[in-house]
Design a protein around this motif. Structure first.
Motif, PDB file in Angstrom:
ATOM      1  N   SER A   1     -31.329  33.604 -18.812  1.00 26.67           N
ATOM      2  CA  SER A   1     -31.319  32.759 -20.389  1.00 26.67           C
ATOM      3  C   SER A   1     -29.873  32.263 -20.375  1.00 26.67           C
ATOM      4  N   ASP A   2     -30.377  30.902 -21.072  1.00 30.79           N
ATOM      5  CA  ASP A   2     -29.773  29.881 -21.413  1.00 30.79           C
ATOM      6  C   ASP A   2     -29.251  29.881 -22.796  1.00 30.79           C
TER       7      ASP A   2
ATOM      8  N   MET B   1     -13.115  31.230 -23.342  1.00 33.84           N
ATOM      9  CA  MET B   1     -14.456  30.767 -24.469  1.00 33.84           C
ATOM     10  C   MET B   1     -14.627  29.881 -25.016  1.00 33.84           C
ATOM     11  N   VAL B   2     -13.422  28.985 -25.263  1.00 36.85           N
ATOM     12  CA  VAL B   2     -13.806  27.118 -25.180  1.00 36.85           C
ATOM     13  C   VAL B   2     -14.551  26.826 -24.444  1.00 36.85           C
ATOM     14  N   SER B   3     -14.395  27.270 -22.675  1.00 34.44           N
ATOM     15  CA  SER B   3     -16.056  26.443 -21.998  1.00 34.44           C
ATOM     16  C   SER B   3     -16.758  27.036 -21.840  1.00 34.44           C
ATOM     17  N   ILE B   4     -17.098  28.355 -22.674  1.00 33.47           N
ATOM     18  CA  ILE B   4     -18.154  29.087 -22.712  1.00 33.47           C
ATOM     19  C   ILE B   4     -18.669  27.458 -24.111  1.00 33.47           C
TER      20      ILE B   4
ATOM     21  N   ASN C   1     -18.698  25.551 -24.824  1.00 32.98           N
ATOM     22  CA  ASN C   1     -18.560  23.761 -25.438  1.00 32.98           C
ATOM     23  C   ASN C   1     -19.489  23.558 -23.542  1.00 32.98           C
ATOM     24  N   SER C   2     -20.372  24.575 -22.654  1.00 31.15           N
ATOM     25  CA  SER C   2     -20.956  24.279 -21.884  1.00 31.15           C
ATOM     26  C   SER C   2     -22.228  24.543 -22.233  1.00 31.15           C
TER      27      SER C   2
ATOM     28  N   THR D   1     -22.703  18.300 -19.619  1.00 25.38           N
ATOM     29  CA  THR D   1     -23.352  17.774 -19.953  1.00 25.38           C
ATOM     30  C   THR D   1     -23.233  16.935 -20.752  1.00 25.38           C
ATOM     31  N   ASP D   2     -24.008  15.548 -20.433  1.00 24.28           N
ATOM     32  CA  ASP D   2     -24.066  14.308 -21.386  1.00 24.28           C
ATOM     33  C   ASP D   2     -25.488  13.976 -21.898  1.00 24.28           C
ATOM     34  N   PHE D   3     -26.433  14.894 -20.770  1.00 23.07           N
ATOM     35  CA  PHE D   3     -27.836  14.792 -21.253  1.00 23.07           C
ATOM     36  C   PHE D   3     -28.251  13.252 -21.126  1.00 23.07           C
TER      37      PHE D   3
END
Length: 134
Positions: A11-12, A41-44, A46-47, A66-68
């Motif tokens: 799941s995302d 926590m910050v990496s989660i 922002n990802s 990603t920048d998409f």
């Protein structure tokens, strides 16, 4: 996105991330064992996070930065030791690297192991990629 394989589900959905399980998984890794919880926590936050769930308990994790538009960095892919050897890492990495949001973008990762796994998906080493000390 949610994909099922027997008792396992990828799941995302950020609400599926079980922070205590992710922290334990990352603490067991060679690359993030000393990473502060606040940094995790910050990496989660922002990802795009991917949770591998076994009967709704988190047993795997990965994230994409990603920048998409042009690039996707795949990071922190890990499977709990009790669930390794079942092809779950390959299944999870396949779903992540083939995600239509960045499938046609430049994807990269950093690893000291599992090169054979990533090579199956078209990843290879490069003398062009440079970085700061990790």
């Amino acid at each position: 996105m949610s994909k099922e394989n027997g008792d396992y589900r990828i799941s995302d959905d950020r609400s599926d991330v079980q922070l205590d399980k992710v922290e334990a998984l990352l603490r067991s890794s060679y690359w993030a064992k000393e990473r502060p919880l606040e940094t995790m926590m910050v990496s989660i936050d922002n990802s795009i996070c991917f949770s591998l769930l076994h009967k709704n308990e988190q047993v795997g994790f990965a994230r994409v930065v990603t920048d998409f538009a042009s690039v996707a960095y795949i990071a922190d892919l890990i499977i709990h030791p009790d669930h390794r050897g079942r092809g779950l890492g390959k299944w999870m990495f396949g779903k992540i690297s083939n995600d239509p949001r960045w499938r046609a973008k430049f994807q990269f990762l950093a690893t000291d192991d599992a090169h054979g796994l990533y090579e199956q998906f078209g990843f290879s080493g490069s003398s062009k990629l440079m970085s700061t000390k990790v």
